[in-house]
Design a protein around this motif. Structure first.
Motif, mmCIF file in Angstrom:
data_model
loop_
_atom_site.group_PDB
_atom_site.id
_atom_site.type_symbol
_atom_site.label_atom_id
_atom_site.label_comp_id
_atom_site.label_asym_id
_atom_site.label_seq_id
_atom_site.Cartn_x
_atom_site.Cartn_y
_atom_site.Cartn_z
ATOM 1 N N VAL A 37 -2.739 -10.563 -8.447
ATOM 2 C CA VAL A 37 -2.708 -10.406 -9.908
ATOM 3 C C VAL A 37 -1.676 -11.355 -10.507
ATOM 4 O O VAL A 37 -1.930 -12.043 -11.497
ATOM 5 C CB VAL A 37 -2.393 -8.942 -10.281
ATOM 6 C CG1 VAL A 37 -2.076 -8.838 -11.775
ATOM 7 C CG2 VAL A 37 -3.559 -8.036 -9.923
ATOM 8 N N ARG A 38 -0.499 -11.393 -9.894
ATOM 9 C CA ARG A 38 0.550 -12.290 -10.375
ATOM 10 C C ARG A 38 0.099 -13.745 -10.332
ATOM 11 O O ARG A 38 0.340 -14.522 -11.251
ATOM 12 C CB ARG A 38 1.811 -12.134 -9.519
ATOM 13 C CG ARG A 38 2.566 -10.839 -9.682
ATOM 14 C CD ARG A 38 3.906 -10.951 -8.981
ATOM 15 N NE ARG A 38 4.648 -9.708 -8.973
ATOM 16 C CZ ARG A 38 4.639 -8.840 -7.974
ATOM 17 N NH1 ARG A 38 3.912 -9.087 -6.906
ATOM 18 N NH2 ARG A 38 5.352 -7.740 -8.040
ATOM 19 N N ALA A 39 -0.546 -14.104 -9.243
ATOM 20 C CA ALA A 39 -0.903 -15.503 -9.033
ATOM 21 C C ALA A 39 -2.057 -15.963 -9.921
ATOM 22 O O ALA A 39 -2.099 -17.124 -10.343
ATOM 23 C CB ALA A 39 -1.277 -15.726 -7.567
ATOM 24 N N ASN A 40 -2.975 -15.051 -10.248
ATOM 25 C CA ASN A 40 -4.212 -15.470 -10.919
ATOM 26 C C ASN A 40 -4.274 -15.138 -12.401
ATOM 27 O O ASN A 40 -5.202 -15.565 -13.084
ATOM 28 C CB ASN A 40 -5.411 -14.819 -10.208
ATOM 29 C CG ASN A 40 -5.544 -15.284 -8.776
ATOM 30 O OD1 ASN A 40 -5.207 -16.413 -8.451
ATOM 31 N ND2 ASN A 40 -6.038 -14.408 -7.908
ATOM 32 N N LEU A 76 -0.727 -6.782 -1.595
ATOM 33 C CA LEU A 76 -1.538 -7.996 -1.585
ATOM 34 C C LEU A 76 -2.320 -8.135 -2.889
ATOM 35 O O LEU A 76 -2.409 -9.231 -3.466
ATOM 36 C CB LEU A 76 -2.494 -7.968 -0.394
ATOM 37 C CG LEU A 76 -3.425 -9.165 -0.235
ATOM 38 C CD1 LEU A 76 -2.629 -10.441 0.002
ATOM 39 C CD2 LEU A 76 -4.401 -8.926 0.921
ATOM 40 N N VAL A 77 -2.876 -7.024 -3.363
ATOM 41 C CA VAL A 77 -3.635 -7.048 -4.615
ATOM 42 C C VAL A 77 -2.739 -7.425 -5.791
ATOM 43 O O VAL A 77 -3.094 -8.278 -6.614
ATOM 44 C CB VAL A 77 -4.298 -5.675 -4.863
ATOM 45 C CG1 VAL A 77 -4.895 -5.621 -6.272
ATOM 46 C CG2 VAL A 77 -5.383 -5.420 -3.818
ATOM 47 N N MET A 129 -1.181 0.616 6.305
ATOM 48 C CA MET A 129 -1.943 -0.435 5.635
ATOM 49 C C MET A 129 -2.175 -0.231 4.135
ATOM 50 O O MET A 129 -2.122 -1.207 3.378
ATOM 51 C CB MET A 129 -3.293 -0.638 6.328
ATOM 52 C CG MET A 129 -3.232 -1.517 7.563
ATOM 53 S SD MET A 129 -2.571 -3.193 7.242
ATOM 54 C CE MET A 129 -3.818 -3.850 6.121
ATOM 55 N N PRO A 130 -2.435 0.994 3.630
ATOM 56 C CA PRO A 130 -2.761 1.122 2.199
ATOM 57 C C PRO A 130 -1.734 0.516 1.248
ATOM 58 O O PRO A 130 -2.111 -0.257 0.355
ATOM 59 C CB PRO A 130 -2.923 2.636 2.007
ATOM 60 C CG PRO A 130 -3.410 3.106 3.336
ATOM 61 C CD PRO A 130 -2.655 2.278 4.340
ATOM 62 N N PRO A 131 -0.422 0.795 1.381
ATOM 63 C CA PRO A 131 0.514 0.159 0.453
ATOM 64 C C PRO A 131 0.648 -1.341 0.678
ATOM 65 O O PRO A 131 0.932 -2.091 -0.258
ATOM 66 C CB PRO A 131 1.844 0.872 0.732
ATOM 67 C CG PRO A 131 1.706 1.445 2.096
ATOM 68 C CD PRO A 131 0.268 1.787 2.254
#
Length: 220
Positions: free
Chosen positions: A117-120, A112-113, A105-107
């Motif tokens: 960043v790309r989207a916002n 997702l993070v 899950m960590p990577p």
């Protein structure tokens, strides 16, 4: 009476599936993510200081963290979902129970993070720089790890019906969430054994009942 404090679109869904597989009497208290932040509501902090789902209460006992909840429920109510002592099946059970959140899950969360960043990122020149940074980190670090992890899981599932071998175990509930998340984002084409596994658990009657009771769950 067991109470599941259930947050939509969260790891809580795998606990709901486990409760249905065990055919236990339980209640669900539903919580909704904040529409702006996507975070759990502060009311969950009344149950556990960190305010994250899943959480269960069982009488005077409160248990948080998916892995701990699964171990608690299996030990107390579902011994058939834990392999026998000193067997390879038990070693696999323990390994995958920890692998899900410790390695897999960590990577995926990091990806997702960076996708957010790309989207916002705004305005345009900030977005361009943010995209370059995100792309460099993802391509140079996280994506190779994600790919290696999923290839490893896919190979395991090519040779095993379930994560601990021939029988469903608590490890399968723990592993279900990250694999559903990957599959929902198109990972099934690249990892056919993972795709078949996710489809298999989605066909279980207990899983279907859990979806009906749990409400919104994007990964199904």
């Amino acid at each position: 009476m067991i109470v599941l404090h259930h947050l939509n679109n969260s790891r809580s869904q795998r606990i709901l599936w486990l409760l249905e597989e065990l055919e236990l009497d339980y209640q669900i208290k539903h919580y909704k993510r904040d529409a702006q932040t996507n975070l759990a509501p502060s009311t969950l902090k009344l149950i556990h200081p960190l305010g994250k789902s899943p959480i269960i209460t069982d009488g005077d006992v409160t248990v948080a963290e998916s892995g701990a909840i699964i171990e608690y429920l299996v030990e107390r109510y579902g011994a058939h979902l834990k392999p026998k002592a000193d067997t390879e099946a038990l070693r696999q059970y323990q390994y995958w129970l920890h692998f899900a959140e410790g390695t897999l899950m960590p990577p995926m969360v990091a990806k997702l993070v960076f996708d957010k960043v790309r989207a916002n990122a705004k305005p345009f020149f900030v977005k361009m720089i943010a995209n370059k940074i995100a792309d460099k980190v993802m391509e140079g670090y996280y994506m190779p790890i994600i790919t290696s992890n999923l290839e490893y899981v896919d190979t395991h599932l090519q040779n095993n019906l379930w994560f601990s071998g021939d029988e469903l175990s608590g490890a399968d509930f723990q592993m279900s969430f990250p694999l559903e998340a990957s599959f929902s984002r198109g990972g099934g084409k690249q990892y056919p054994a993972i795709a078949a596994y996710v489809q298999k658990i989605h066909q279980r009657d207990a899983y279907k009942r859990a979806l009906e009771k749990g409400g919104e769950y994007a990964y199904a």
